[in-house]
Design a protein around this motif. Structure first.
Motif, PDB file in Angstrom:
ATOM      1  N   GLU A  55      22.669  23.368 133.581  1.00 18.74           N
ATOM      2  CA  GLU A  55      24.096  23.663 133.457  1.00 18.74           C
ATOM      3  C   GLU A  55      24.457  24.109 132.043  1.00 18.74           C
ATOM      4  O   GLU A  55      25.171  25.106 131.847  1.00 18.74           O
ATOM      5  N   TYR A  56      23.941  23.393 131.047  1.00 16.90           N
ATOM      6  CA  TYR A  56      24.287  23.759 129.673  1.00 16.90           C
ATOM      7  C   TYR A  56      23.571  25.029 129.227  1.00 16.90           C
ATOM      8  O   TYR A  56      24.126  25.819 128.444  1.00 16.90           O
ATOM      9  N   ALA A  57      22.381  25.261 129.728  1.00 13.74           N
ATOM     10  CA  ALA A  57      21.719  26.542 129.444  1.00 13.74           C
ATOM     11  C   ALA A  57      22.533  27.690 130.039  1.00 13.74           C
ATOM     12  O   ALA A  57      22.719  28.738 129.407  1.00 13.74           O
ATOM     13  N   ARG A  58      23.048  27.489 131.256  1.00 18.96           N
ATOM     14  CA  ARG A  58      23.872  28.515 131.907  1.00 18.96           C
ATOM     15  C   ARG A  58      25.142  28.776 131.108  1.00 18.96           C
ATOM     16  O   ARG A  58      25.643  29.913 131.057  1.00 18.96           O
ATOM     17  N   ARG A  59      25.672  27.737 130.467  1.00 18.21           N
ATOM     18  CA  ARG A  59      26.909  27.873 129.698  1.00 18.21           C
ATOM     19  C   ARG A  59      26.672  28.469 128.305  1.00 18.21           C
ATOM     20  O   ARG A  59      27.623  28.633 127.545  1.00 18.21           O
ATOM     21  N   GLY A  60      25.418  28.745 127.980  1.00 14.36           N
ATOM     22  CA  GLY A  60      25.122  29.387 126.710  1.00 14.36           C
ATOM     23  C   GLY A  60      24.902  28.447 125.542  1.00 14.36           C
ATOM     24  O   GLY A  60      24.847  28.884 124.389  1.00 14.36           O
ATOM     25  N   TRP A  61      24.742  27.158 125.817  1.00 12.14           N
ATOM     26  CA  TRP A  61      24.461  26.203 124.759  1.00 12.14           C
ATOM     27  C   TRP A  61      22.986  26.261 124.378  1.00 12.14           C
ATOM     28  O   TRP A  61      22.135  26.649 125.180  1.00 12.14           O
ATOM     29  N   ARG A  62      22.694  25.879 123.164  1.00 13.70           N
ATOM     30  CA  ARG A  62      21.316  25.639 122.763  1.00 13.70           C
ATOM     31  C   ARG A  62      20.980  24.221 123.231  1.00 13.70           C
ATOM     32  O   ARG A  62      21.627  23.258 122.825  1.00 13.70           O
ATOM     33  N   VAL A  63      19.978  24.097 124.089  1.00 13.06           N
ATOM     34  CA  VAL A  63      19.684  22.820 124.736  1.00 13.06           C
ATOM     35  C   VAL A  63      18.398  22.212 124.184  1.00 13.06           C
ATOM     36  O   VAL A  63      17.357  22.880 124.140  1.00 13.06           O
ATOM     37  N   ARG A  64      18.489  20.964 123.773  1.00 14.35           N
ATOM     38  CA  ARG A  64      17.312  20.178 123.427  1.00 14.35           C
ATOM     39  C   ARG A  64      17.141  19.094 124.483  1.00 14.35           C
ATOM     40  O   ARG A  64      18.100  18.406 124.841  1.00 14.35           O
ATOM     41  N   ALA A  65      15.941  18.931 124.964  1.00 10.22           N
ATOM     42  CA  ALA A  65      15.650  17.924 125.983  1.00 10.22           C
ATOM     43  C   ALA A  65      14.724  16.872 125.390  1.00 10.22           C
ATOM     44  O   ALA A  65      13.641  17.197 124.899  1.00 10.22           O
ATOM     45  N   LEU A  66      15.173  15.626 125.439  1.00  9.55           N
ATOM     46  CA  LEU A  66      14.353  14.522 124.942  1.00  9.55           C
ATOM     47  C   LEU A  66      13.364  14.138 126.036  1.00  9.55           C
ATOM     48  O   LEU A  66      13.765  13.725 127.130  1.00  9.55           O
ATOM     49  N   VAL A  67      12.069  14.302 125.761  1.00  6.95           N
ATOM     50  CA  VAL A  67      11.043  14.058 126.780  1.00  6.95           C
ATOM     51  C   VAL A  67       9.894  13.254 126.179  1.00  6.95           C
ATOM     52  O   VAL A  67       9.704  13.232 124.969  1.00  6.95           O
ATOM     53  N   ARG A  68       9.142  12.623 127.058  1.00  7.69           N
ATOM     54  CA  ARG A  68       7.957  11.897 126.607  1.00  7.69           C
ATOM     55  C   ARG A  68       6.693  12.731 126.742  1.00  7.69           C
ATOM     56  O   ARG A  68       5.687  12.443 126.112  1.00  7.69           O
ATOM     57  N   ARG A  69       6.760  13.763 127.576  1.00  8.87           N
ATOM     58  CA  ARG A  69       5.598  14.646 127.755  1.00  8.87           C
ATOM     59  C   ARG A  69       6.103  16.038 128.119  1.00  8.87           C
ATOM     60  O   ARG A  69       7.268  16.215 128.495  1.00  8.87           O
ATOM     61  N   ASP A  70       5.218  17.031 128.014  1.00  9.23           N
ATOM     62  CA  ASP A  70       5.602  18.410 128.317  1.00  9.23           C
ATOM     63  C   ASP A  70       6.082  18.541 129.764  1.00  9.23           C
ATOM     64  O   ASP A  70       5.553  17.885 130.676  1.00  9.23           O
ATOM     65  N   THR A  71       7.073  19.392 129.948  1.00 10.73           N
ATOM     66  CA  THR A  71       7.618  19.616 131.275  1.00 10.73           C
ATOM     67  C   THR A  71       8.266  20.990 131.311  1.00 10.73           C
ATOM     68  O   THR A  71       8.461  21.628 130.275  1.00 10.73           O
ATOM     69  N   ASP A  72       8.611  21.460 132.510  1.00 11.62           N
ATOM     70  CA  ASP A  72       9.177  22.802 132.671  1.00 11.62           C
ATOM     71  C   ASP A  72      10.704  22.733 132.698  1.00 11.62           C
ATOM     72  O   ASP A  72      11.311  22.668 133.752  1.00 11.62           O
ATOM     73  N   LEU A  73      11.322  22.761 131.540  1.00 10.47           N
ATOM     74  CA  LEU A  73      12.770  22.748 131.433  1.00 10.47           C
ATOM     75  C   LEU A  73      13.228  23.939 130.589  1.00 10.47           C
ATOM     76  O   LEU A  73      12.522  24.330 129.649  1.00 10.47           O
ATOM     77  N   PRO A  74      14.400  24.510 130.882  1.00  6.27           N
ATOM     78  CA  PRO A  74      14.923  25.613 130.069  1.00  6.27           C
ATOM     79  C   PRO A  74      15.542  25.083 128.780  1.00  6.27           C
ATOM     80  O   PRO A  74      16.748  25.179 128.557  1.00  6.27           O
ATOM     81  N   ALA A  75      14.697  24.508 127.927  1.00  3.14           N
ATOM     82  CA  ALA A  75      15.219  23.816 126.748  1.00  3.14           C
ATOM     83  C   ALA A  75      14.125  23.698 125.693  1.00  3.14           C
ATOM     84  O   ALA A  75      12.932  23.843 125.981  1.00  3.14           O
ATOM     85  N   GLU A  76      14.551  23.400 124.475  1.00  2.00           N
ATOM     86  CA  GLU A  76      13.618  23.016 123.417  1.00  2.00           C
ATOM     87  C   GLU A  76      13.216  21.570 123.674  1.00  2.00           C
ATOM     88  O   GLU A  76      14.073  20.684 123.767  1.00  2.00           O
ATOM     89  N   LEU A  77      11.934  21.325 123.814  1.00  5.26           N
ATOM     90  CA  LEU A  77      11.471  19.968 124.127  1.00  5.26           C
ATOM     91  C   LEU A  77      11.324  19.157 122.843  1.00  5.26           C
ATOM     92  O   LEU A  77      10.674  19.590 121.892  1.00  5.26           O
ATOM     93  N   ILE A  78      11.924  17.985 122.837  1.00  4.28           N
ATOM     94  CA  ILE A  78      11.813  17.048 121.720  1.00  4.28           C
ATOM     95  C   ILE A  78      11.018  15.852 122.213  1.00  4.28           C
ATOM     96  O   ILE A  78      11.480  15.092 123.074  1.00  4.28           O
ATOM     97  N   HIS A  79       9.812  15.690 121.704  1.00  2.00           N
ATOM     98  CA  HIS A  79       8.952  14.601 122.159  1.00  2.00           C
ATOM     99  C   HIS A  79       9.290  13.318 121.385  1.00  2.00           C
ATOM    100  O   HIS A  79       9.109  13.250 120.177  1.00  2.00           O
ATOM    101  N   ALA A  80       9.811  12.339 122.116  1.00  2.00           N
ATOM    102  CA  ALA A  80      10.195  11.071 121.506  1.00  2.00           C
ATOM    103  C   ALA A  80      10.357  10.034 122.602  1.00  2.00           C
ATOM    104  O   ALA A  80      10.436  10.376 123.795  1.00  2.00           O
ATOM    105  N   GLU A  81      10.373   8.776 122.208  1.00  2.00           N
ATOM    106  CA  GLU A  81      10.623   7.684 123.140  1.00  2.00           C
ATOM    107  C   GLU A  81      11.824   6.913 122.630  1.00  2.00           C
ATOM    108  O   GLU A  81      11.772   6.304 121.555  1.00  2.00           O
ATOM    109  N   ALA A  82      12.898   6.927 123.401  1.00  2.00           N
ATOM    110  CA  ALA A  82      14.137   6.305 122.946  1.00  2.00           C
ATOM    111  C   ALA A  82      13.998   4.801 122.763  1.00  2.00           C
ATOM    112  O   ALA A  82      14.784   4.195 122.033  1.00  2.00           O
ATOM    113  N   THR A  83      13.006   4.198 123.400  1.00  2.00           N
ATOM    114  CA  THR A  83      12.783   2.765 123.200  1.00  2.00           C
ATOM    115  C   THR A  83      12.145   2.479 121.843  1.00  2.00           C
ATOM    116  O   THR A  83      12.086   1.325 121.422  1.00  2.00           O
ATOM    117  N   ARG A  84      11.667   3.527 121.168  1.00  2.00           N
ATOM    118  CA  ARG A  84      11.071   3.382 119.832  1.00  2.00           C
ATOM    119  C   ARG A  84      11.915   4.193 118.856  1.00  2.00           C
ATOM    120  O   ARG A  84      11.740   5.405 118.732  1.00  2.00           O
TER     121      ARG A  84
END
Length: 289
Positions: A26-55
């Motif tokens: 939705e935010y990519a469609r709206r023209g935002w720059r999107v960062r996705a917080l992830v633990r491992r690589d995945t197929d998302l229309p976003a800049e992947l940020i590898h991190a664990e929110a529990t740490r």
């Protein structure tokens, strides 16, 4: 000549979950720059940020230049030993504290509808604890409280496929589940409008009995519905924590508690549950040998 404004940046936590993927799109469609917080690589229309929110040490710098944080982070069926308090509360607190350090403009959080009457459910208690922390913080916030997701309604279709739907009480409690894409749109619109809270559901309100009948109709089968005394639901709520592990009784406690009352939010969206059931049914038939 005036320079075009740079797009705003949103960081989405829980981006690989059901709603998180729709929020990212939705935010990519709206023209935002999107960062996705992830633990491992995945197929998302976003800049992947590898991190664990529990740490919290892994979050350092991930929100630099971020205008908006949306957290759809929470335990679903994880089995890695983390508790609701670890994830639904503390991991979100870690995100909030990093957002405050970076001066993020707004923090949005995906909560649950009618949390006040489910405070005894550990999953809801953890979420509510974080919401209290968020509302007490200096950052502008938006809390989104959905009634339920289309993805959760698959249980009604599964019962229909097994030949019988089991309902508690008279089956007349109401809810209006919402598709993830519609919820992502409603979330983005509420944030854009500066709303601080949105109790939200889909465009159609059903009773539990109507949901069961809709599932049978999607399979083109006669509806077979058995109503159980509501006392059995209440007894199960008391018994489950003693006889099942947390990964089973945690979600079951939430589901059984939510089934004990109405779950109707402000109507949003256009997607129909009947179409969702038909798609699930068709996919199931293709997978059946």
């Amino acid at each position: 000549m005036t320079e075009a404004l740079a797009p705003k940046t949103v960081l989405i936590a829980g981006a690989t979950g059901y709603l998180g993927r729709h929020l990212t799109a939705e935010y990519a469609r709206r023209g935002w720059r999107v960062r996705a917080l992830v633990r491992r690589d995945t197929d998302l229309p976003a800049e992947l940020i590898h991190a664990e929110a529990t740490r919290p040490e892994t979050l350092t710098g991930c929100m630099e230049g971020v205008d908006l944080v949306i957290s759809a982070l929470g335990i679903t069926r994880q089995t890695d030993g983390l508790t609701y308090r670890d994830v639904d509360y503390q991991a979100n607190v870690n995100l909030l504290e990093e957002a405050l350090r970076e001066g993020v403009d707004r923090f949005a959080y995906i909560h649950v509808l009618n949390a006040d009457r489910m405070a005894h459910v550990p999953l809801v208690a953890a979420k509510s604890g974080f919401v209290e922390r968020l509302l007490a913080s200096p950052v502008a916030s938006t809390v989104i409280a959905p009634s339920g997701y289309f993805s959760d309604m698959g249980d009604f279709l599964s019962m229909a496929q097994a030949g019988r739907a089991w309902l508690f009480g008279d089956g007349q409690h109401r809810l209006n589940p919402i598709h993830g894409a519609d919820l992502a749109t409603a979330t983005a619109e509420a944030i854009a409008a500066g709303r601080d809270w949105l109790d939200v559901g889909g465009p159609e309100v059903f009773t539990h009995e109507a949901l069961a009948r809709l599932a049978f109709a999607a399979l083109d089968r006669p509806a077979r519905i058995t109503r159980l005394p509501d006392a059995l639901r209440r007894a199960a709520l008391r018994l489950l924590p003693w006889v099942t592990p947390t990964r089973i009784h945690g979600p079951a406690q939430f589901f059984l508690t939510a089934m004990g009352g109405d779950m109707v939010g402000e109507c949003h969206g256009t997607k129909r549950l009947a179409d969702h059931f038909l798609t699930l049914s068709a996919n199931s038939e293709r997978m059946t040998p």
